[in-house]
Design an enzyme around this catalytic site. Structure first.
Site, PDB file in Angstrom:
ATOM      1  N   SER A 192       0.820  -1.218   0.000  1.00  0.00           N
ATOM      2  CA  SER A 192       0.000   0.000   0.000  1.00  0.00           C
ATOM      3  C   SER A 192       0.852   1.266   0.000  1.00  0.00           C
ATOM      4  CB  SER A 192      -0.927   0.015   1.227  1.00  0.00           C
ATOM      5  OG  SER A 192      -0.169   0.030   2.429  1.00  0.00           O
ATOM      6  N   ARG A 245      -4.780  -4.878   5.836  1.00  0.00           N
ATOM      7  CA  ARG A 245      -6.119  -4.736   5.255  1.00  0.00           C
ATOM      8  C   ARG A 245      -6.115  -5.200   3.804  1.00  0.00           C
ATOM      9  NH1 ARG A 245      -6.113   0.013   2.126  1.00  0.00           N
ATOM     10  NH2 ARG A 245      -4.348   1.422   2.553  1.00  0.00           N
ATOM     11  N   TYR A 303      16.064   7.236  13.093  1.00  0.00           N
ATOM     12  CA  TYR A 303      15.668   6.635  11.821  1.00  0.00           C
ATOM     13  C   TYR A 303      16.763   5.721  11.280  1.00  0.00           C
ATOM     14  CZ  TYR A 303      14.185   6.211   6.961  1.00  0.00           C
ATOM     15  OH  TYR A 303      13.813   5.716   5.731  1.00  0.00           O
ATOM     16  N   LYS A 315      16.881   1.472  11.137  1.00  0.00           N
ATOM     17  CA  LYS A 315      17.105   0.821   9.849  1.00  0.00           C
ATOM     18  C   LYS A 315      18.337  -0.077   9.893  1.00  0.00           C
ATOM     19  CE  LYS A 315      13.697   2.533   7.400  1.00  0.00           C
ATOM     20  NZ  LYS A 315      12.626   1.665   6.874  1.00  0.00           N
TER      21      LYS A 315
END
Length: 277
Positions: free
Chosen positions: A65, A91, A181, A185
């Site tokens: 998505s 979903r 961040y 990662k």
């Protein structure tokens, strides 16, 4: 007195801004290690695709998505190298067009992934473009999605027989970084490598040139800046998001030279270009 205080505050703010900008530019303008193996690649992609197609392999994709995941899905469908493609997400996604009719979708609760182990079974290759933003989910939520969900998915895939895992990470990923961040990662990279996949491919693109609806702090401005620069001269710090998707598929078709490979921004760009040859 208030004027002086205001001037001092302004100077401090400007100084901090300049310092941050210097750090960011220093980070992004680093040259990647030479990756001539991809720019001089003599392999015929069409032949590689056909050979891979005949192996009748299946794959799953996390993060369909999102921007990269959506383009990666499109690339996989267009090149038709897998006999089955399974989307795993929180979903059901809706698609239009014949190309999407044979997709398999598995809806899972990432907070209870152990209960959905079956969704990760029987795949040869796994692609992960899963991620969120700190602005949207907070620091804890970011760690949970970009590390915990990703790692648990990889563990279940490995246990389910998956031999290859392809992870979209980030330029500068480093588990020792002081930046949350990049630290997260880097940590998830190391943790997935430790799982011992037959092949673990990590992609570290720079700033993704795409109009992201959800932006990390400063990301929108960085994209606009690098888009403008890229229009004039080739840069080592940014990359069109389409090139990342193409590179992930093209690299899957190649024979890996080692169990774990890290593709920096330059190599990703070269592999992305090879898909059109």
């Amino acid at each position: 007195m208030r004027v002086v205080e205001h001037l001092v505050s302004s100077l401090v703010l400007v100084s901090v801004s300049v310092l941050v900008l210097a750090v960011v530019l220093g980070y992004f303008f680093q040259e990647d290690p030479d990756s001539g193996q991809f720019s001089s690649m003599a392999e015929d992609m069409k032949t590689l695709e056909e050979n891979f197609r005949q192996q009748n392999r299946s794959c799953f994709l996390l993060g369909a998505s999102g921007e990269t995941g959506g383009l990666l899905l499109r690339e996989l469908l267009e090149r038709n190298v897998f006999s089955r493609i399974t989307l795993i997400g929180r979903r059901q996604l809706t698609f239009e067009g014949e190309a999407y009719k044979n997709l398999v979708q598995e809806v899972v609760d990432f907070e209870k992934l152990e209960d959905y182990a079956a969704a990760f079974q029987g795949h040869d290759v796994g692609y992960c473009c899963l991620g969120t933003t700190r602005a949207k989910s907070g620091a804890d939520g970011f760690i949970r999605v970009d590390h915990d969900y990703v790692l648990k998915s990889a563990e279940l895939a490995k246990a389910g027989g998956c031999s290859q895992f392809h992870l979209e990470s980030s330029r500068g990923a480093d588990k020792t970084s002081s930046l949350l961040y990049l630290k997260v990662k880097g940590q998830v990279e190391a943790d997935i490598e430790a799982l011992g996949f037959e092949r673990c491919s990590i992609y570290r693109p720079g700033v993704l040139l795409v109009d992201r609806q959800e932006s990390r702090p400063g990301e929108w401005l960085a994209r606009k800046f690098f888009s403008a620069v890229s229009a004039v001269v080739s840069t080592p710090m940014s990359i069109p998001i389409q090139a990342v998707a193409k590179a992930m598929v093209s690299n899957t078709l190649r024979q890996a030279e080692q169990k774990t490979e890290i593709l920096e921004n330059k190599a990703i760009g070269e592999l992305g270009k090879s898909a059109g040859k």
